[in-house]
Design a protein around this motif. Structure first.
Motif, mmCIF file in Angstrom:
data_model
loop_
_atom_site.group_PDB
_atom_site.id
_atom_site.type_symbol
_atom_site.label_atom_id
_atom_site.label_comp_id
_atom_site.label_asym_id
_atom_site.label_seq_id
_atom_site.Cartn_x
_atom_site.Cartn_y
_atom_site.Cartn_z
ATOM 1 N N CYS A 13 0.848 -1.202 0.000
ATOM 2 C CA CYS A 13 0.000 0.000 0.000
ATOM 3 C C CYS A 13 0.883 1.252 0.000
ATOM 4 N N ILE A 14 0.543 2.204 -0.873
ATOM 5 C CA ILE A 14 1.343 3.436 -0.988
ATOM 6 C C ILE A 14 0.575 4.643 -0.452
ATOM 7 N N CYS A 16 -2.172 6.036 -1.351
ATOM 8 C CA CYS A 16 -2.712 6.985 -2.336
ATOM 9 C C CYS A 16 -4.154 7.363 -2.017
ATOM 10 N N LYS A 17 -4.814 6.533 -1.192
ATOM 11 C CA LYS A 17 -6.207 6.743 -0.758
ATOM 12 C C LYS A 17 -7.216 6.637 -1.909
ATOM 13 N N CYS A 19 -8.623 3.966 -2.790
ATOM 14 C CA CYS A 19 -9.691 3.075 -2.315
ATOM 15 C C CYS A 19 -10.734 3.853 -1.523
ATOM 16 N N PRO A 57 -4.478 -0.645 4.886
ATOM 17 C CA PRO A 57 -5.860 -0.439 4.434
ATOM 18 C C PRO A 57 -6.844 -1.243 5.297
ATOM 19 N N CYS A 141 -7.453 0.085 -6.568
ATOM 20 C CA CYS A 141 -6.105 0.029 -5.977
ATOM 21 C C CYS A 141 -5.019 -0.192 -7.049
ATOM 22 N N THR A 143 -1.886 -0.796 -6.690
ATOM 23 C CA THR A 143 -0.856 -1.781 -6.352
ATOM 24 C C THR A 143 -1.460 -3.147 -6.032
HETATM 25 S S1 SF4 Z 1 -5.855 2.195 -3.319
HETATM 26 FE FE1 SF4 Z 1 -4.417 0.541 -2.742
HETATM 27 S S2 SF4 Z 1 -2.406 1.587 -2.614
HETATM 28 FE FE2 SF4 Z 1 -3.962 3.201 -2.631
HETATM 29 S S3 SF4 Z 1 -4.330 3.633 -0.444
HETATM 30 FE FE3 SF4 Z 1 -5.872 2.094 -1.071
HETATM 31 S S4 SF4 Z 1 -4.938 0.119 -0.587
HETATM 32 FE FE4 SF4 Z 1 -3.273 1.634 -0.545
#
Ligand code: SF4
Ligand code: SF4
Length: 260
Positions: A13-14, A16-17, A19, A57, A141, A143
């Motif tokens: 997880c980076i 990025c929010k 999700c 997450p 997401c 990643t």
């Molecule tokens: S979309 Fe994926 S990478 Fe981005 S915050 Fe949510 S879990 Fe993390």
């Protein structure tokens, strides 16, 4: 019969929010509230230490021992045995807020307009599962940190991950709600869930309301009684313009920026 679950590789997880935002848009989550979250560790910058921030997450864990269901006096909050998803039947909700306090993860918030609890349902009510597509957070997401699927299907990606990788779950200290959200290998932070809080009036309310519900389901009297109870027991919701609410409010996440 299905048993939907989520397996998360928090190491990729980076933060990025994406999700959180896609969930908010897909499910019309009101301004100032969230159905899911990203928690993080605090990096230690002391001399000689080099630690990185770990992002985690999360969201409603569709628990097998859902304390929100136990605390609900009207039967509005229930676990669907056909899918494993915990739902809220808004027409049965009396707005007492017991389920919100009984969730150790802070996965529920009271909807400011509907005045009933709202939470993640794996995008079931948004119709995504019926269309054969995964929850919005999983789709978004970049990643592929979040993986969704049916644990009763041995060929599903979630079953394969649970077979092939060690996983951990994040649980409350005073009760294991047996969450259906698994983290691959390890995850941090792990000590944030609160104690399960059953309101003192719970048993009294349950004994009063349950028999009523059994008799009155389907009758218009239930709707009238529900609205009366909602007004009698529920304080005014907070002003969403003033603060953050939902999971991020119970367990503040310092780097989360306000978005809508
Ligand atoms: S979309 Fe994926 S990478 Fe981005 S915050 Fe949510 S879990 Fe993390
Ligand atoms: S995470 Fe909270 S709201 Fe979701 S099923 Fe478990 S106890 Fe209920």
């Amino acid at each position: 019969m299905k048993k939907y679950a989520m397996v998360v590789d928090s190491s990729v997880c980076i933060d990025c929010k994406g999700c959180m935002v896609s969930c908010k848009v897909q499910n019309n989550v009101p301004k100032g509230y969230w159905r899911n979250w990203i928690k993080h560790t605090t990096p230690d910058f002391s001399l000689g230490k080099l630690t990185r921030t770990h992002f985690q997450p999360g969201g409603c864990m569709q628990c097998d021992v859902p304390t929100c269901v136990t605390a609900c006096p009207s039967g509005a909050t229930f676990k669907d045995r056909e899918t494993g998803i915990v739902h809220v039947n808004e027409s049965l909700c009396i707005g007492c807020g017991n389920c919100v306090r009984a969730c150790p993860y802070g996965a529920r918030y009271r909807h400011p307009e509907k005045r009933v609890p709202d939470k993640c349902d794996f995008c079931f009510s948004a119709g995504r599962l019926a269309r054969g597509i995964p929850p919005a957070c999983v789709d978004t997401c970049p990643t592929k940190a979040r993986v969704f699927g049916d644990l009763n299907d041995p060929d599903s990606e979630v079953s394969r991950l649970l077979r092939e990788k060690p996983t951990v779950r994040v649980t409350s200290k005073n009760i294991d709600t047996q969450p259906n959200l698994y983290y691959v290998t390890a995850t941090e932070p792990a000590d944030w869930p609160g104690d399960v809080e059953f309101p003192e009036a719970y048993s009294v309310m349950a004994s009063l309301v349950n028999p009523l519900v059994k008799v009155a389901v389907g009758l218009s009297a239930l709707g009238v009684a529900g609205m009366w109870a909602k007004q009698a027991f529920a304080p005014d919701p907070p002003d969403p313009e003033d603060d953050e609410h939902g999971p991020e409010a119970k367990h503040p996440e310092p780097t989360a920026s306000k978005q809508d």
